[in-house]
Design an enzyme around this catalytic site. Structure first.
Site, PDB file in Angstrom:
ATOM      1  CG  HIS A 133      -1.969  -0.841   1.277  1.00 45.87           C
ATOM      2  ND1 HIS A 133      -2.956  -0.885   2.019  1.00 45.87           N
ATOM      3  CD2 HIS A 133      -2.154  -1.878   0.286  1.00 45.87           C
ATOM      4  CE1 HIS A 133      -3.827  -2.138   1.688  1.00 45.87           C
ATOM      5  NE2 HIS A 133      -3.326  -2.563   0.794  1.00 45.87           N
ATOM      6  CD  GLU A 172      -1.753   4.253   3.335  1.00 42.74           C
ATOM      7  OE1 GLU A 172      -2.720   4.602   3.707  1.00 42.74           O
ATOM      8  OE2 GLU A 172      -1.485   3.534   2.500  1.00 42.74           O
ATOM      9  CB  CYS A 184      -6.833  -0.302   4.606  1.00 40.54           C
ATOM     10  SG  CYS A 184      -5.111  -1.024   4.757  1.00 40.54           S
ATOM     11  CB  CYS A 231      -2.263   1.434   6.165  1.00 42.19           C
ATOM     12  SG  CYS A 231      -1.680   0.769   4.777  1.00 42.19           S
TER      13      CYS A 231
END
EC number: 3.5.4.33
Length: 250
Positions: A54, A56, A88, A91
């Site tokens: 992801h 992040e 999410c 994260c």
């Protein structure tokens, strides 16, 4: 507003991700005391075939490479993350454990949002946090360039995704440029925190569940190709790194 300035950069990076066949979610990590961009990330799940790649985590890896693991812990409380889509749950938990100072995001993550849409990981009391983090959480500000973030996601999902387990028929994919879901501010902020963040002039936005800006979308921002954004961000990150090393030698 500084939030809009930095979110525009994140949106530009998300557009770059879209143009390179990735889910258009992107972020920048800003050193709050100086306002400098110190790292950036965009989704890499399609290219890497890794579900945890992801945006992040891509940015966190850059910071670790620059400062080392110990340096990450020391600096994260002074970082504001600007990300086009709400982090999410995974994260959000990682950001909390790193003791991030603040998260600013565009649109909510309806299926996996960890800052209020599904769970409020940033405020819960069960996630592990650093021992010196008495607040046990971080501030999260939603709704900055929300419609632009939504439209980039819509652009992606009307395309054919060859890696999708069950590709949708092209006839089922219709691009909606006119309607947007209500902005549910109360999922993320109470009214007092909303007014403290945005000012009393925007009080009616909270009650009416509407965006801070006008109803229009910045189409130029999301429809323009951003071929130079990586080079721009690399230069900004190098400048931050230079200043860090310069300060450490003083």
């Amino acid at each position: 507003m500084q939030h809009i300035k930095h979110m525009r950069t994140a949106v530009r990076l998300a557009r770059y991700a879209l143009d390179h066949d990735e889910t258009p979610v992107a972020c920048i990590f800003v050193h709050t005391p100086t306002g400098q961009v110190m790292a950036y990330g965009m989704n890499d799940t399609n290219k890497s075939l890794t579900g945890v790649a992801h945006a992040e985590f891509m940015g966190i890896d850059q910071i670790k490479a620059m400062l080392g693991s110990r340096g990450v812990v020391d600096v994260f409380k002074d970082i504001t993350l600007y990300v086009t889509v709400e982090p999410c749950i995974m994260c959000a938990s990682a950001l909390k454990q790193l003791d991030i100072g603040k998260v600013v995001f565009g649109c909510g993550n309806e299926r996996f949002g960890g800052n209020g849409t599904v769970l409020s990981v940033n405020h819960d009391t069960c996630t592990l946090v650093p021992k010196n983090n008495s607040a046990a959480g971080y501030e999260s500000i939603p709704g900055i360039l929300r419609k632009e973030a939504i439209m980039l996601l819509r652009y992606f999902y009307v395309r054919q995704n060859e890696r999708a387990p069950k590709p949708r028929s092209k006839s089922d994919r219709v691009l909606d440029k006119n309607t947007f879901p209500p902005m549910e501010w109360s999922k993320y902020l109470n009214e007092e925190a909303f007014i403290e963040t945005f000012g009393d002039d925007y009080r009616t936005c909270f009650a009416n569940k509407v965006d801070l800006s006008s109803n229009s979308v910045d189409w130029d921002l999301i429809d323009s190709h951003q071929d130079n954004i990586i080079q721009e961000l690399e230069e900004q990150c190098k400048m931050f790194k230079f200043n860090v090393h310069k300060k450490s030698k003083v």
